[in-house]
Design a protein around this motif. Sequence first.
Motif, PDB file in Angstrom:
ATOM      1  N   LYS A  26      -2.869   8.957  -2.633  1.00 33.11           N
ATOM      2  CA  LYS A  26      -2.030  10.459  -2.236  1.00 33.11           C
ATOM      3  C   LYS A  26      -2.210  10.618  -0.964  1.00 33.11           C
ATOM      4  O   LYS A  26      -1.388  11.451  -0.370  1.00 33.11           O
ATOM      5  CB  LYS A  26      -2.762  11.325  -3.218  1.00 33.11           C
ATOM      6  CG  LYS A  26      -2.199  12.719  -3.220  1.00 33.11           C
ATOM      7  CD  LYS A  26      -3.174  13.780  -4.070  1.00 33.11           C
ATOM      8  CE  LYS A  26      -2.547  15.058  -3.966  1.00 33.11           C
ATOM      9  NZ  LYS A  26      -3.206  16.129  -4.905  1.00 33.11           N
ATOM     10  N   HIS A  27      -3.556  10.307  -0.418  1.00 36.15           N
ATOM     11  CA  HIS A  27      -3.768  10.626   1.137  1.00 36.15           C
ATOM     12  C   HIS A  27      -3.151   9.589   2.078  1.00 36.15           C
ATOM     13  O   HIS A  27      -3.205   9.893   3.311  1.00 36.15           O
ATOM     14  CB  HIS A  27      -5.239  11.077   1.076  1.00 36.15           C
ATOM     15  CG  HIS A  27      -5.450  12.491   0.371  1.00 36.15           C
ATOM     16  ND1 HIS A  27      -4.972  13.668   0.627  1.00 36.15           N
ATOM     17  CD2 HIS A  27      -6.110  12.456  -0.749  1.00 36.15           C
ATOM     18  CE1 HIS A  27      -5.339  14.384  -0.115  1.00 36.15           C
ATOM     19  NE2 HIS A  27      -6.113  13.937  -1.009  1.00 36.15           N
ATOM     20  N   PHE A  28      -3.491   8.186   1.543  1.00 41.88           N
ATOM     21  CA  PHE A  28      -3.418   7.105   2.562  1.00 41.88           C
ATOM     22  C   PHE A  28      -2.611   5.997   1.866  1.00 41.88           C
ATOM     23  O   PHE A  28      -2.842   5.801   0.738  1.00 41.88           O
ATOM     24  CB  PHE A  28      -4.884   6.754   2.732  1.00 41.88           C
ATOM     25  CG  PHE A  28      -5.596   7.655   3.319  1.00 41.88           C
ATOM     26  CD1 PHE A  28      -5.842   8.109   4.874  1.00 41.88           C
ATOM     27  CD2 PHE A  28      -6.857   8.216   2.709  1.00 41.88           C
ATOM     28  CE1 PHE A  28      -6.578   9.090   5.237  1.00 41.88           C
ATOM     29  CE2 PHE A  28      -7.886   9.156   2.941  1.00 41.88           C
ATOM     30  CZ  PHE A  28      -7.505   9.596   4.258  1.00 41.88           C
ATOM     31  N   ARG A  29      -1.782   5.580   2.803  1.00 42.29           N
ATOM     32  CA  ARG A  29      -0.858   4.283   2.275  1.00 42.29           C
ATOM     33  C   ARG A  29      -1.704   3.150   2.163  1.00 42.29           C
ATOM     34  O   ARG A  29      -1.048   2.189   1.635  1.00 42.29           O
ATOM     35  CB  ARG A  29       0.434   4.493   3.040  1.00 42.29           C
ATOM     36  CG  ARG A  29       1.431   5.592   3.060  1.00 42.29           C
ATOM     37  CD  ARG A  29       2.589   5.560   3.986  1.00 42.29           C
ATOM     38  NE  ARG A  29       1.937   5.711   5.425  1.00 42.29           N
ATOM     39  CZ  ARG A  29       2.735   5.558   6.550  1.00 42.29           C
ATOM     40  NH1 ARG A  29       4.157   5.522   6.367  1.00 42.29           N
ATOM     41  NH2 ARG A  29       2.192   5.739   7.674  1.00 42.29           N
ATOM     42  N   SER A  30      -2.692   3.005   2.941  1.00 49.28           N
ATOM     43  CA  SER A  30      -3.385   1.893   3.130  1.00 49.28           C
ATOM     44  C   SER A  30      -4.744   2.035   3.233  1.00 49.28           C
ATOM     45  O   SER A  30      -5.378   2.978   3.614  1.00 49.28           O
ATOM     46  CB  SER A  30      -2.637   0.707   4.072  1.00 49.28           C
ATOM     47  OG  SER A  30      -2.911   1.534   5.380  1.00 49.28           O
ATOM     48  N   LYS A  31      -5.573   0.971   3.215  1.00 49.06           N
ATOM     49  CA  LYS A  31      -7.003   0.932   3.624  1.00 49.06           C
ATOM     50  C   LYS A  31      -7.075   1.059   5.017  1.00 49.06           C
ATOM     51  O   LYS A  31      -7.871   1.556   5.565  1.00 49.06           O
ATOM     52  CB  LYS A  31      -7.698  -0.387   3.297  1.00 49.06           C
ATOM     53  CG  LYS A  31      -9.080  -0.337   3.538  1.00 49.06           C
ATOM     54  CD  LYS A  31      -9.731  -1.816   3.071  1.00 49.06           C
ATOM     55  CE  LYS A  31     -11.140  -2.074   3.821  1.00 49.06           C
ATOM     56  NZ  LYS A  31     -11.834  -3.360   3.567  1.00 49.06           N
ATOM     57  N   ASP A  32      -6.003   0.295   5.900  1.00 48.10           N
ATOM     58  CA  ASP A  32      -6.151   0.530   7.288  1.00 48.10           C
ATOM     59  C   ASP A  32      -5.843   2.245   7.805  1.00 48.10           C
ATOM     60  O   ASP A  32      -6.631   2.603   8.519  1.00 48.10           O
ATOM     61  CB  ASP A  32      -5.058  -0.151   7.718  1.00 48.10           C
ATOM     62  CG  ASP A  32      -5.457  -1.570   7.967  1.00 48.10           C
ATOM     63  OD1 ASP A  32      -6.362  -1.975   7.390  1.00 48.10           O
ATOM     64  OD2 ASP A  32      -4.463  -2.523   8.254  1.00 48.10           O
ATOM     65  N   GLU A  33      -5.147   2.789   6.932  1.00 50.95           N
ATOM     66  CA  GLU A  33      -4.936   4.229   7.214  1.00 50.95           C
ATOM     67  C   GLU A  33      -6.246   4.952   7.084  1.00 50.95           C
ATOM     68  O   GLU A  33      -6.646   5.812   7.799  1.00 50.95           O
ATOM     69  CB  GLU A  33      -3.766   4.963   6.528  1.00 50.95           C
ATOM     70  CG  GLU A  33      -2.465   4.816   6.728  1.00 50.95           C
ATOM     71  CD  GLU A  33      -1.343   5.678   6.364  1.00 50.95           C
ATOM     72  OE1 GLU A  33      -1.770   6.435   5.740  1.00 50.95           O
ATOM     73  OE2 GLU A  33      -0.224   5.416   6.729  1.00 50.95           O
ATOM     74  N   LEU A  34      -6.759   4.617   5.849  1.00 51.24           N
ATOM     75  CA  LEU A  34      -8.196   5.318   5.700  1.00 51.24           C
ATOM     76  C   LEU A  34      -9.138   4.855   6.559  1.00 51.24           C
ATOM     77  O   LEU A  34     -10.235   5.799   7.290  1.00 51.24           O
ATOM     78  CB  LEU A  34      -8.811   4.715   4.364  1.00 51.24           C
ATOM     79  CG  LEU A  34     -10.176   5.226   3.864  1.00 51.24           C
ATOM     80  CD1 LEU A  34     -10.256   6.817   3.781  1.00 51.24           C
ATOM     81  CD2 LEU A  34     -10.611   4.729   2.399  1.00 51.24           C
ATOM     82  N   ILE A  35      -8.975   3.536   7.312  1.00 49.74           N
ATOM     83  CA  ILE A  35     -10.287   3.108   8.316  1.00 49.74           C
ATOM     84  C   ILE A  35      -9.914   3.914   9.577  1.00 49.74           C
ATOM     85  O   ILE A  35     -10.783   4.562  10.246  1.00 49.74           O
ATOM     86  CB  ILE A  35      -9.908   1.633   8.743  1.00 49.74           C
ATOM     87  CG1 ILE A  35     -10.665   0.959   7.454  1.00 49.74           C
ATOM     88  CG2 ILE A  35     -10.636   1.363  10.014  1.00 49.74           C
ATOM     89  CD1 ILE A  35     -10.395  -0.513   7.634  1.00 49.74           C
TER      90      ILE A  35
END
Length: 197
Positions: A53-62
Amino acid sequence: MSENPTPRRQRAAPRRDQLVASALALFVREGFHGVGIDRILAEAGVAKMTLYKHFRSKDELIVAALMRRDSDYRNWLMREVDRQTDKPNEALVAYVDAVRLWCRNPDFNGCTFINAAAEFRTPDHPVHRAAAEHKQAVFAFVENLAKDAGLVNPKRIAMQVRLLVDGATVMKQTTGSEEGFLVARDSVVKLIAAARK
């Protein structure tokens, strides 16, 4: 129904913040590639749906985690340098001492941004760019300290100071020794003296 219901965005913010905080703590301890999404979700206590819901990928979370680290670190750094001295000609030495103090944190596992750039080596990768932006922001802070001290060629001085401090940080990470900070501190004192002539 409540007269003032909490907006959905405000309710979602704590979950996002918890997700970013949990991910950051894991990344700092164990690296970026070494931590999987399921581990982050378990640590944060949130569902996979919340992540996407908040991030499209793990990279965006990083990248979000690095932005959090950048904000926390730079705010702390500025306060710590101000706490140590209010004299512009002492601020660069205070900067070295502040980074040395940061490296004594129990969660210290090297510079998070150097580690991120090493794991994501492609310069145009969003994670690498986030790491580079942090380094540029810290460089600008150090350059302003050199300018405030009235030193000749503050940009060059800032580059030399950053190289010394990054080297001392890596030495602390790899050997556990703080000796690099002592050498960096002595070298910065000499750089300041030479830049005043």
